[in-house]
Design a protein around this motif. Structure first.
Motif, PDB file in Angstrom:
ATOM      1  N   GLY A 158       9.480  10.721   1.320  1.00 43.61           N
ATOM      2  CA  GLY A 158       8.528  12.146   0.602  1.00 43.61           C
ATOM      3  C   GLY A 158       8.984  12.338  -1.068  1.00 43.61           C
ATOM      4  N   LEU A 159       9.900  11.504  -1.555  1.00 39.60           N
ATOM      5  CA  LEU A 159       9.952  12.043  -3.047  1.00 39.60           C
ATOM      6  C   LEU A 159       8.763  11.266  -3.874  1.00 39.60           C
ATOM      7  CD1 LEU A 159      13.400  11.223  -3.526  1.00 39.60           C
ATOM      8  CD2 LEU A 159      12.056  13.492  -3.943  1.00 39.60           C
ATOM      9  N   VAL A 160       7.926  10.648  -3.598  1.00 39.16           N
ATOM     10  CA  VAL A 160       7.241   9.649  -4.099  1.00 39.16           C
ATOM     11  C   VAL A 160       5.191  10.994  -3.092  1.00 39.16           C
ATOM     12  CG1 VAL A 160       5.443   7.841  -3.025  1.00 39.16           C
ATOM     13  CG2 VAL A 160       7.368   7.223  -3.223  1.00 39.16           C
ATOM     14  N   PHE A 161       5.580  11.250  -2.299  1.00 35.76           N
ATOM     15  CA  PHE A 161       4.403  12.004  -1.476  1.00 35.76           C
ATOM     16  C   PHE A 161       4.533  12.611  -2.502  1.00 35.76           C
ATOM     17  CE2 PHE A 161       4.815  11.304   2.887  1.00 35.76           C
ATOM     18  CZ  PHE A 161       3.471  10.673   2.851  1.00 35.76           C
ATOM     19  N   GLY A 162       5.452  13.756  -2.482  1.00 32.22           N
ATOM     20  CA  GLY A 162       5.284  14.746  -4.167  1.00 32.22           C
ATOM     21  C   GLY A 162       5.205  13.979  -5.904  1.00 32.22           C
ATOM     22  N   ALA A 163       4.955  12.917  -6.129  1.00 31.19           N
ATOM     23  CA  ALA A 163       4.873  12.595  -7.057  1.00 31.19           C
ATOM     24  C   ALA A 163       3.213  11.736  -7.017  1.00 31.19           C
ATOM     25  CB  ALA A 163       5.836  11.156  -7.514  1.00 31.19           C
ATOM     26  N   LEU A 164       2.605  11.480  -5.860  1.00 30.42           N
ATOM     27  CA  LEU A 164       1.150  11.203  -5.753  1.00 30.42           C
ATOM     28  C   LEU A 164       1.124  12.338  -6.251  1.00 30.42           C
ATOM     29  CD1 LEU A 164      -1.688   9.562  -4.722  1.00 30.42           C
ATOM     30  CD2 LEU A 164      -0.465  10.640  -2.618  1.00 30.42           C
ATOM     31  N   GLY A 165       0.685  13.441  -5.765  1.00 38.81           N
ATOM     32  CA  GLY A 165       0.496  14.747  -6.001  1.00 38.81           C
ATOM     33  C   GLY A 165       0.751  15.258  -7.537  1.00 38.81           C
ATOM     34  N   ASN A 166       0.829  15.194  -8.635  1.00 40.61           N
ATOM     35  CA  ASN A 166       1.947  15.315  -9.730  1.00 40.61           C
ATOM     36  C   ASN A 166       0.364  14.062 -10.148  1.00 40.61           C
ATOM     37  OD1 ASN A 166       3.142  17.429  -8.848  1.00 40.61           O
ATOM     38  ND2 ASN A 166       5.011  16.646  -8.741  1.00 40.61           N
ATOM     39  N   ASN A 167       0.881  13.388 -10.232  1.00 44.15           N
ATOM     40  CA  ASN A 167       0.521  12.455 -10.721  1.00 44.15           C
ATOM     41  C   ASN A 167       0.189  10.313  -9.993  1.00 44.15           C
ATOM     42  OD1 ASN A 167      -0.448  10.125 -13.064  1.00 44.15           O
ATOM     43  ND2 ASN A 167       1.613  11.018 -14.736  1.00 44.15           N
ATOM     44  N   GLU A 168      -0.836  10.635  -9.220  1.00 43.42           N
ATOM     45  CA  GLU A 168      -1.440   9.540  -8.592  1.00 43.42           C
ATOM     46  C   GLU A 168      -1.021   7.530  -9.442  1.00 43.42           C
ATOM     47  OE1 GLU A 168      -5.387   7.914  -6.157  1.00 43.42           O
ATOM     48  OE2 GLU A 168      -4.734   9.928  -6.535  1.00 43.42           O
ATOM     49  N   GLN A 169      -1.542   8.263 -11.128  1.00 37.59           N
ATOM     50  CA  GLN A 169      -1.638   7.410 -11.349  1.00 37.59           C
ATOM     51  C   GLN A 169      -0.024   6.927 -11.554  1.00 37.59           C
ATOM     52  OE1 GLN A 169      -4.168   5.500 -12.441  1.00 37.59           O
ATOM     53  NE2 GLN A 169      -3.108   3.876 -13.667  1.00 37.59           N
ATOM     54  N   MET A 170       0.767   7.258 -11.904  1.00 43.71           N
ATOM     55  CA  MET A 170       2.089   6.396 -11.535  1.00 43.71           C
ATOM     56  C   MET A 170       2.870   6.652 -11.021  1.00 43.71           C
ATOM     57  SD  MET A 170       5.663   9.353 -12.345  1.00 43.71           S
ATOM     58  CE  MET A 170       5.423   9.764 -10.593  1.00 43.71           C
ATOM     59  N   VAL A 171       2.273   7.088  -9.535  1.00 40.95           N
ATOM     60  CA  VAL A 171       2.493   5.881  -8.028  1.00 40.95           C
ATOM     61  C   VAL A 171       1.611   4.622  -7.498  1.00 40.95           C
ATOM     62  CG1 VAL A 171       2.166   6.224  -5.968  1.00 40.95           C
ATOM     63  CG2 VAL A 171       2.501   8.159  -7.092  1.00 40.95           C
ATOM     64  N   ARG A 172       0.667   4.602  -8.446  1.00 36.32           N
ATOM     65  CA  ARG A 172       0.294   3.601  -8.900  1.00 36.32           C
ATOM     66  C   ARG A 172       1.051   2.291  -9.348  1.00 36.32           C
ATOM     67  NH1 ARG A 172      -5.140   3.224  -7.050  1.00 36.32           N
ATOM     68  NH2 ARG A 172      -6.589   5.360  -6.233  1.00 36.32           N
ATOM     69  N   VAL A 173       1.492   3.110 -10.669  1.00 32.44           N
ATOM     70  CA  VAL A 173       1.737   1.992 -11.405  1.00 32.44           C
ATOM     71  C   VAL A 173       3.550   1.559 -11.028  1.00 32.44           C
ATOM     72  CG1 VAL A 173       3.623   1.567 -13.143  1.00 32.44           C
ATOM     73  CG2 VAL A 173       1.043   2.977 -13.749  1.00 32.44           C
ATOM     74  N   GLN A 174       3.953   2.486  -9.154  1.00 30.20           N
ATOM     75  CA  GLN A 174       5.395   1.686  -9.469  1.00 30.20           C
ATOM     76  C   GLN A 174       4.759   0.821  -8.056  1.00 30.20           C
ATOM     77  OE1 GLN A 174       8.396   2.881 -10.100  1.00 30.20           O
ATOM     78  NE2 GLN A 174       7.230   3.879 -11.874  1.00 30.20           N
ATOM     79  N   GLY A 175       3.282   0.352  -7.780  1.00 32.12           N
ATOM     80  CA  GLY A 175       3.412  -0.296  -6.679  1.00 32.12           C
ATOM     81  C   GLY A 175       2.875  -0.407  -5.428  1.00 32.12           C
ATOM     82  N   VAL A 176       2.971   1.643  -5.364  1.00 35.76           N
ATOM     83  CA  VAL A 176       2.793   2.132  -3.966  1.00 35.76           C
ATOM     84  C   VAL A 176       0.519   2.706  -3.754  1.00 35.76           C
ATOM     85  CG1 VAL A 176       2.906   4.011  -2.714  1.00 35.76           C
ATOM     86  CG2 VAL A 176       4.750   2.657  -4.210  1.00 35.76           C
ATOM     87  N   ASN A 177       0.345   2.171  -2.577  1.00 37.14           N
ATOM     88  CA  ASN A 177      -0.760   2.849  -3.100  1.00 37.14           C
ATOM     89  C   ASN A 177      -1.215   3.488  -2.215  1.00 37.14           C
ATOM     90  OD1 ASN A 177      -3.805   2.490  -1.974  1.00 37.14           O
ATOM     91  ND2 ASN A 177      -3.706   1.617  -0.137  1.00 37.14           N
ATOM     92  N   PRO A 178      -1.813   4.400  -3.192  1.00 41.45           N
ATOM     93  CA  PRO A 178      -1.740   6.025  -2.991  1.00 41.45           C
ATOM     94  C   PRO A 178      -2.826   6.619  -1.317  1.00 41.45           C
ATOM     95  CG  PRO A 178      -2.645   6.176  -5.381  1.00 41.45           C
ATOM     96  CD  PRO A 178      -2.389   3.884  -4.497  1.00 41.45           C
ATOM     97  N   ALA A 179      -3.301   5.003  -1.150  1.00 37.93           N
ATOM     98  CA  ALA A 179      -4.317   5.253  -0.109  1.00 37.93           C
ATOM     99  C   ALA A 179      -3.693   5.179   1.182  1.00 37.93           C
ATOM    100  CB  ALA A 179      -5.711   4.773   0.334  1.00 37.93           C
ATOM    101  N   THR A 180      -2.889   4.452   1.242  1.00 43.41           N
ATOM    102  CA  THR A 180      -1.833   4.529   2.710  1.00 43.41           C
ATOM    103  C   THR A 180      -1.200   6.078   2.659  1.00 43.41           C
ATOM    104  OG1 THR A 180      -1.483   2.102   2.011  1.00 43.41           O
ATOM    105  CG2 THR A 180      -0.238   3.764   3.948  1.00 43.41           C
ATOM    106  N   LEU A 181      -0.013   6.444   1.141  1.00 42.53           N
ATOM    107  CA  LEU A 181      -0.006   7.945   1.153  1.00 42.53           C
ATOM    108  C   LEU A 181      -0.831   8.856   2.121  1.00 42.53           C
ATOM    109  CD1 LEU A 181       2.021   7.901  -1.499  1.00 42.53           C
ATOM    110  CD2 LEU A 181       2.669   6.925   0.313  1.00 42.53           C
TER     111      LEU A 181
END
Length: 298
Positions: A158-181
């Motif tokens: 859930g916290l990653v979802f919140g981060a995705l809406g604010n900064n997708e690039q930061m989520v990528r840097v953390q090794g999470v696939n935004p497309a899956t989210l």
């Protein structure tokens, strides 16, 4: 009358929570809502008329909405189609899908069919009136969904979802696939919308392929009205204000529908009112933002 406003507001609050998920959490403008809402309604109606258990019908409706969201997210992720166009494509296709589910009919009545509400009314017996029994039931359902969302948004995902809406690039840097989210988030969002459509069909006594017209506008209006009621960044209050906004929106629509004739307003003007509410909300939000920046600078 009053209980009817609250019941309708709570039913549409489930849809508004789904809209809140995509628009505010994921920053994913999703127009699939206009197709997934009637999708839930027609799946529910078809299931009930086939003699299935209402709870099974609700699960089918939720699953259908999730699949619709998956299609939108897949079009966006795989084909690199913009959010809005992906949602429009899915919404357009769902119109034909919904008619197919209804066996090439535009609507399906639920007369003499056992629904969740008939079971609730039967369980209440003569203790409380049917309208109040429905109100208590939907309060319990919406609170359960709200608490589930609150708990979900406090998990790591859930916290990653919140981060995705604010900064997708930061989520990528953390090794999470935004497309899956996005696939999961848009799917869950439309699952809630379809669930709301399933409840709406049972409450209104019919399912119609045109039930979804303007639903996304109603959801946005509910989200934005709620932002005027409560100011907070805490997820528990964010979901609460969406629910309150949906009830307030339904109350405004009720006043316009039943008292608007004093100013020559007709039911055909309700969509105009909804649009004006959103525009006014955006204008006030921008004014507050500009004023806040001015205050900080001072």
């Amino acid at each position: 009358m009053l209980e009817g406003i609250f019941v309708e507001g709570l039913i549409y609050a489930i849809m508004a929570l789904g809209v809140f998920f995509t628009f505010r959490i994921l920053d994913f403008p999703d127009l699939t809502v206009d197709g997934s809402f009637p999708l839930g309604a027609v799946i529910m109606a078809t299931s009930l008329t086939a003699g299935q258990n209402p709870l099974f019908g609700l699960l089918l409706a939720f699953g259908g909405g999730v699949l619709a969201g998956f299609v939108t997210a897949a079009i966006h992720n795989r084909l690199k189609v913009p959010h809005l166009l992906a949602g429009i494509l899915t919404m357009t296709m769902l119109y034909s899908v919904n008619i197919r589910i209804l066996d090439n009919r535009a609507n399906l009545p639920l007369l003499r069919v056992d629904t969740v509400l008939t079971h609730v009314t039967a369980a209440a017996g003569n203790l409380i009136p049917a309208d109040w029994a429905a109100l208590i039931f939907f309060i319990a359902v919406v609170l359960a969904i709200k608490l589930a969302l609150d708990l979900f948004f406090h998990t790591d995902m859930g916290l990653v979802f919140g981060a995705l809406g604010n900064n997708e690039q930061m989520v990528r840097v953390q090794g999470v696939n935004p497309a899956t989210l996005k696939l999961i988030g848009v799917g869950l969002s439309n699952g809630l919308v379809a669930l709301s459509g399933a409840f709406a069909a049972q409450y209104q006594g019919f399912a119609d392929v045109n039930l979804g017209q303007g639903i996304v506008v109603s959801g946005l209006a509910s989200v934005m009205l709620g932002e005027f009621i409560i100011k907070s960044n805490r997820i528990g209050l964010l979901t609460l204000r969406v629910i309150l906004g949906a009830i307030l929106f339904k109350a405004i629509m009720y006043l316009g529908r039943f008292y608007g004739y004093y100013i020559n307003m007709t039911p055909n003007d309700l969509k105009l009112i909804a649009g004006i509410l959103i525009i006014a909300s955006l204008a006030v939000t921008n004014y507050r933002r500009i004023r806040g920046k001015g205050g900080t600078a001072a």
